[in-house]
Design an enzyme around this catalytic site. Structure first.
Site, PDB file in Angstrom:
ATOM      1  N   VAL A  48     -95.417  49.541   9.382  1.00  0.00           N
ATOM      2  CA  VAL A  48     -95.654  49.186   7.986  1.00  0.00           C
ATOM      3  C   VAL A  48     -95.226  50.346   7.093  1.00  0.00           C
ATOM      4  O   VAL A  48     -95.519  51.508   7.394  1.00  0.00           O
ATOM      5  CB  VAL A  48     -97.147  48.851   7.745  1.00  0.00           C
ATOM      6  CG1 VAL A  48     -97.389  48.481   6.285  1.00  0.00           C
ATOM      7  CG2 VAL A  48     -97.576  47.701   8.656  1.00  0.00           C
ATOM      8  N   HIS A 165     -93.651  55.876   5.384  1.00  0.00           N
ATOM      9  CA  HIS A 165     -94.316  55.165   6.465  1.00  0.00           C
ATOM     10  C   HIS A 165     -95.817  55.171   6.211  1.00  0.00           C
ATOM     11  O   HIS A 165     -96.397  56.189   5.822  1.00  0.00           O
ATOM     12  CB  HIS A 165     -94.014  55.822   7.812  1.00  0.00           C
ATOM     13  CG  HIS A 165     -94.229  54.915   8.980  1.00  0.00           C
ATOM     14  ND1 HIS A 165     -95.494  54.540   9.397  1.00  0.00           N
ATOM     15  CD2 HIS A 165     -93.367  54.293   9.818  1.00  0.00           C
ATOM     16  CE1 HIS A 165     -95.388  53.745  10.446  1.00  0.00           C
ATOM     17  NE2 HIS A 165     -94.106  53.574  10.719  1.00  0.00           N
ATOM     18  N   HIS A 166     -96.465  54.029   6.427  1.00  0.00           N
ATOM     19  CA  HIS A 166     -97.891  53.896   6.117  1.00  0.00           C
ATOM     20  C   HIS A 166     -98.766  54.775   7.007  1.00  0.00           C
ATOM     21  O   HIS A 166     -99.920  55.067   6.677  1.00  0.00           O
ATOM     22  CB  HIS A 166     -98.334  52.432   6.252  1.00  0.00           C
ATOM     23  CG  HIS A 166     -99.436  52.034   5.323  1.00  0.00           C
ATOM     24  ND1 HIS A 166    -100.561  52.803   5.128  1.00  0.00           N
ATOM     25  CD2 HIS A 166     -99.594  50.951   4.525  1.00  0.00           C
ATOM     26  CE1 HIS A 166    -101.370  52.206   4.267  1.00  0.00           C
ATOM     27  NE2 HIS A 166    -100.804  51.091   3.873  1.00  0.00           N
ATOM     28  N   SER A 167     -98.238  55.216   8.133  1.00  0.00           N
ATOM     29  CA  SER A 167     -99.020  56.119   8.984  1.00  0.00           C
ATOM     30  C   SER A 167     -99.222  57.473   8.313  1.00  0.00           C
ATOM     31  O   SER A 167    -100.157  58.206   8.634  1.00  0.00           O
ATOM     32  CB  SER A 167     -98.321  56.306  10.334  1.00  0.00           C
ATOM     33  OG  SER A 167     -97.025  56.861  10.163  1.00  0.00           O
ATOM     34  N   ASN A 348    -104.884  57.955   6.122  1.00  0.00           N
ATOM     35  CA  ASN A 348    -105.325  56.635   5.690  1.00  0.00           C
ATOM     36  C   ASN A 348    -106.848  56.587   5.761  1.00  0.00           C
ATOM     37  O   ASN A 348    -107.426  56.687   6.836  1.00  0.00           O
ATOM     38  CB  ASN A 348    -104.737  55.555   6.600  1.00  0.00           C
ATOM     39  CG  ASN A 348    -103.252  55.381   6.408  1.00  0.00           C
ATOM     40  OD1 ASN A 348    -102.814  54.580   5.601  1.00  0.00           O
ATOM     41  ND2 ASN A 348    -102.458  56.149   7.152  1.00  0.00           N
TER      42      ASN A 348
END
Length: 505
Positions: A48, A165-167, A348
């Site tokens: 994601v 990158h969502h990480s 996150n």
């Protein structure tokens, strides 16, 4: 670095790979290794990305912007100078390991079709951003990149697109990074003003002091509040469990169409500005929780999706359909937003809850806000957010990121949309020497066919849709429904306020 018009990353870039312990030579292991968060590991597994489109008020001055990235963004955000190392550690958990960053590897200046740009610059930007939604990133470099489109559109003189990158982090951590690295456009000597702290209410925020035993009514109210808390939590946990096992939303045009694989689909990102004062007027008229506009924004989304549904399906307006959206919830303490000057939150720090919304036709537009208000009020009297956070961390810790990603996909494919609200600066900012005319944030790589984001910036609220390009070829019509809905709800709220003032007189 230049690429072709329909390619978002250079052709000679290697495809996405997992970096193993044998490839750690490029990393600076003299710095502490930072474990990846459970939610970050799930986002890494799912692939994601966060996409932030920023309209610039001036043409792109690439050397100035590049210098700003190197001196302002990278030093403040460790993830911008770290790579993912997936194995080789005693505890078996992946790490962020710092490395040397070559900024030129993260800057993309595409060669665009001049005829397409001259004919429709907005569509040229949309097409380019959509091309980014299916392309992987090279995990041997820090997982971010800036794309520069140096031609004017109706809202900006030029455009830059940040893909992350969502990480690396969530929307709030990216926004705090930008605010910490920018200056107020009105006063370049100071940092931009933050939005006022929202008033958080509900079970996980509000303390319930034990009342005096001398007051029977207060004691009963105190006991009843805990009964409601337990009941709502049990119902929400039961619905989460049922969704994981068998429960799914009824199929509608918003449901992701089935396919054979799990590869990401091309998402088109479109956006429209709403007046923040209009939203606040509705909030006041409906007696929503002070300092938050979430009730209004969920109601606007419900009305817009209902209008679109009945117009496209031709079904009778007496039909009512109950659907659910996934709402990411920022679980950071409120004070963290006010200390971004000295500390940018990494990683996150999100949980999720499932919020119902209704496809229905109401003669009174305010009814959409009323229903949204009731739904969110129930969620605030529940510990669903805490349960989701604890359960997801447990699954990833003891069963691995693949199981966590499988569970997240189950929730995503059995609900209808993602609905999120991100707080941006309270005034216009200048980033890396360039004034920002607008910002539009969204995500790609998630299973849903439709993602709805709201972003507060200055005196506007951007509504941003990330829509499956094949499933919503007319996504601009859906976007217009959001603008129509806010106008209708605002007019109804103004009439309600007028009637109330007349009755008081």
């Amino acid at each position: 670095m230049e690429v072709g018009a329909n390619v978002a990353t250079p052709a000679n870039r290697p495809l996405s790979v997992r970096v193993s312990s044998t490839e750690k030579g490029c990393a600076d292991t003299s710095t502490d290794e930072d474990p990846m968060s459970p939610f970050g590991r799930v986002m890494e597994e799912m692939g994601v990305y966060i996409v932030l489109v920023m309209g610039l008020g001036t043409p792109v001055n690439l050397p100035v912007f590049r210098a700003g990235i190197e001196t302002e963004l990278i030093p403040r955000f460790p993830r911008f100078r770290s790579i993912q190392v997936m194995d080789g550690f005693k505890d078996g958990k992946p790490r962020w390991v710092q490395t040397t960053v070559n900024v030129d590897n993260h800057i993309v200046v595409p060669r665009m079709d001049t005829a397409a740009v001259a004919s429709d610059p907005e569509k040229a930007v949309e097409d380019y951003v959509a091309s980014l939604s299916t392309l992987p990133m090279d995990k041997r470099r820090p997982l971010w990149e800036f794309h520069f489109l140096d031609f004017p559109t109706s809202e900006a003189t030029s455009t830059t697109v940040l893909r992350v990158h969502h990480s690396i982090g969530d929307g709030m951590s990216i926004m705090t990074l930008l605010m910490a690295s920018s200056r107020s456009t009105d006063d370049p000597e100071r940092l931009p003003a933050m939005p006022p702290l929202p008033r958080r209410t509900g079970a996980i925020y509000k303390q319930r002091p034990r009342p005096s035993l001398s007051s029977l009514g207060d004691c009963l109210a105190w006991v009843w509040s805990y009964f409601v808390l337990v009941w709502h939590t049990l119902v929400d946990v039961a619905l989460l469990s049922a969704t994981l096992l068998f429960l799914r939303d009824p199929p509608t045009m918003f449901t992701r169409l089935p396919d054979k694989g799990e590869s990401p689909r091309r998402k088109r990102l479109v956006h429209q500005s709403l007046n923040l004062d209009d939203v606040k007027l509705i909030k006041t008229a409906m007696n929503c929780v002070p300092k938050t506009i979430n009730d209004v924004l969920v109601g606007v989304a419900s009305m817009a999706l209902s209008q679109y549904y009945f117009r496209k399906s031709g079904n009778a307006k007496t039909m009512k359909i109950r659907l659910r959206s996934i709402l990411p919830v920022n679980i950071r303490p409120l004070s963290s937003r006010q200390i971004y000057v000295t500390k940018v939150e990494t990683g996150n720090q999100l949980s999720i809850l499932m919020c119902p919304f209704h496809i229905a036709w109401h003669d009174d537009p305010l009814e959409y806000v009323r229903k949204a208000k009731r739904s969110i009020h129930k969620k605030k009297s529940s510990l669903e957010v805490i349960f989701s956070h604890v359960a997801s961390n447990f699954l990833v810790k003891y069963f691995g990121a693949k199981i966590g990603a499988f569970v997240f996909r189950r929730f995503s494919t059995r609900t209808s949309i993602v609905l999120s609200n991100v707080l941006g600066p309270a005034e216009h900012i200048t980033l890396c020497g360039h004034p920002i005319a607008f910002m539009a944030i969204s995500a790609c790589g998630q299973p849903q066919a439709l993602i709805v984001h709201y972003l507060n910036y200055g005196s506007t609220v951007k509504v941003i849709l990330a829509a499956d390009d094949t499933q919503f070829p007319n996504c601009h019509e859906l976007l217009e429904d959001f603008g129509n809905s806010i106008r209708l709800i605002k007019d109804a709220a103004g009439l309600k306020t007028l009637k109330t003032s007349i009755e008081i007189e």
